[in-house]
Design a protein around this motif. Structure first.
Motif, short mmCIF file in Angstrom:
data_model
loop_
_atom_site.label_atom_id
_atom_site.label_comp_id
_atom_site.label_asym_id
_atom_site.label_seq_id
_atom_site.Cartn_x
_atom_site.Cartn_y
_atom_site.Cartn_z
N VAL A 80 0.85 -1.19 0.00
CA VAL A 80 0.00 0.00 0.00
C VAL A 80 0.88 1.25 0.00
O VAL A 80 2.04 1.21 0.42
CB VAL A 80 -0.97 0.06 1.21
CG1 VAL A 80 -1.94 -1.10 1.21
CG2 VAL A 80 -0.21 0.14 2.53
N GLU A 99 -4.29 6.20 2.80
CA GLU A 99 -3.64 4.92 2.51
C GLU A 99 -4.46 4.18 1.46
O GLU A 99 -5.68 4.21 1.49
CB GLU A 99 -3.55 4.08 3.78
CG GLU A 99 -2.85 2.77 3.60
CD GLU A 99 -2.72 2.02 4.92
OE1 GLU A 99 -3.31 0.93 5.02
OE2 GLU A 99 -2.03 2.51 5.83
N GLY A 100 -3.77 3.52 0.54
CA GLY A 100 -4.47 2.74 -0.47
C GLY A 100 -3.53 2.21 -1.52
O GLY A 100 -2.33 2.13 -1.32
N ALA A 101 -4.11 1.85 -2.67
CA ALA A 101 -3.35 1.21 -3.74
C ALA A 101 -4.00 1.51 -5.08
O ALA A 101 -5.11 2.03 -5.15
CB ALA A 101 -3.28 -0.30 -3.51
N PHE A 109 -7.12 6.24 -2.21
CA PHE A 109 -6.42 6.35 -0.93
C PHE A 109 -7.32 7.12 0.02
O PHE A 109 -7.85 8.17 -0.35
CB PHE A 109 -5.10 7.10 -1.14
CG PHE A 109 -4.32 6.58 -2.31
CD1 PHE A 109 -3.40 5.56 -2.15
CD2 PHE A 109 -4.56 7.06 -3.58
CE1 PHE A 109 -2.72 5.05 -3.24
CE2 PHE A 109 -3.87 6.57 -4.69
CZ PHE A 109 -2.95 5.55 -4.51
#
Length: 169
Positions: A80, A99-101, A109
């Motif tokens: 991530v 946060e993410g992808a 995110f």
């Protein structure tokens, strides 16, 4: 390695940024949009596992010039990205990271925050053609993600002759 660490490599280099944002992004009732141009430059750090990105403008309508700073870091174990934001508008403050992808050409995110005294979910969304243009947009949700309201859109165009920086690996 195709674990997501190269997903933001397109951002390296210099950009002209066309901004369209709500005048007061933290006011859930604001409906007035403003538009202005900015400049940005991004470069890799930590062997490509992170990026430093600066944006600056002298011309937001009815507002003071400002400079912003983004730090992105990739977590190889969790696969991530975390993205932190700071601005000269709030000296000494670093926002909590979203946060993410990336999946299927779109990066999403998000995080929980408190803005203007209200609990809010913050979402950044990225899309790109991978070379000379990209779009970032920010949305807030005041109902735990049931509905989202876009409050800032940036359309990035690569500055002519400004090749992306090489990623040291």
């Amino acid at each position: 390695m195709n674990d997501g660490r190269a997903d933001f490599d397109f951002i390296f280099g210099r950009w002209l940024v066309r901004n369209r944002k709500l005048r007061e992004v933290t006011d859930p009732d604001c409906t007035e949009w403003v538009e202005f141009d900015a400049h940005a430059q991004a470069e890799p750090i930590f062997g490509g596992l992170g990026h430093v990105d600066r944006i600056w403008t002298e011309s937001p309508p009815g507002e003071e010039p400002f400079e912003g700073f983004t730090l992105r870091q990739f977590d190889p174990q969790r696969q991530v990205w975390r993205i932190w934001w700071a601005s000269s508008r709030r000296p000494g403050h670093l926002d909590p990271p979203v946060e993410g992808a990336w999946h299927d050409g779109r990066g999403v995110f998000d995080c929980a925050d408190v803005l203007g005294g209200l609990p809010v979910r913050v979402r950044f969304e990225w899309t790109t053609d991978g070379a000379d243009s990209a779009r970032w947009q920010q949305s807030f949700s005041y109902d735990e993600g049931q509905t989202w309201r876009t409050n800032w859109i940036m359309d990035l165009s690569r500055v002519t002759g400004a090749a992306p920086a090489e990623v040291p690996r």
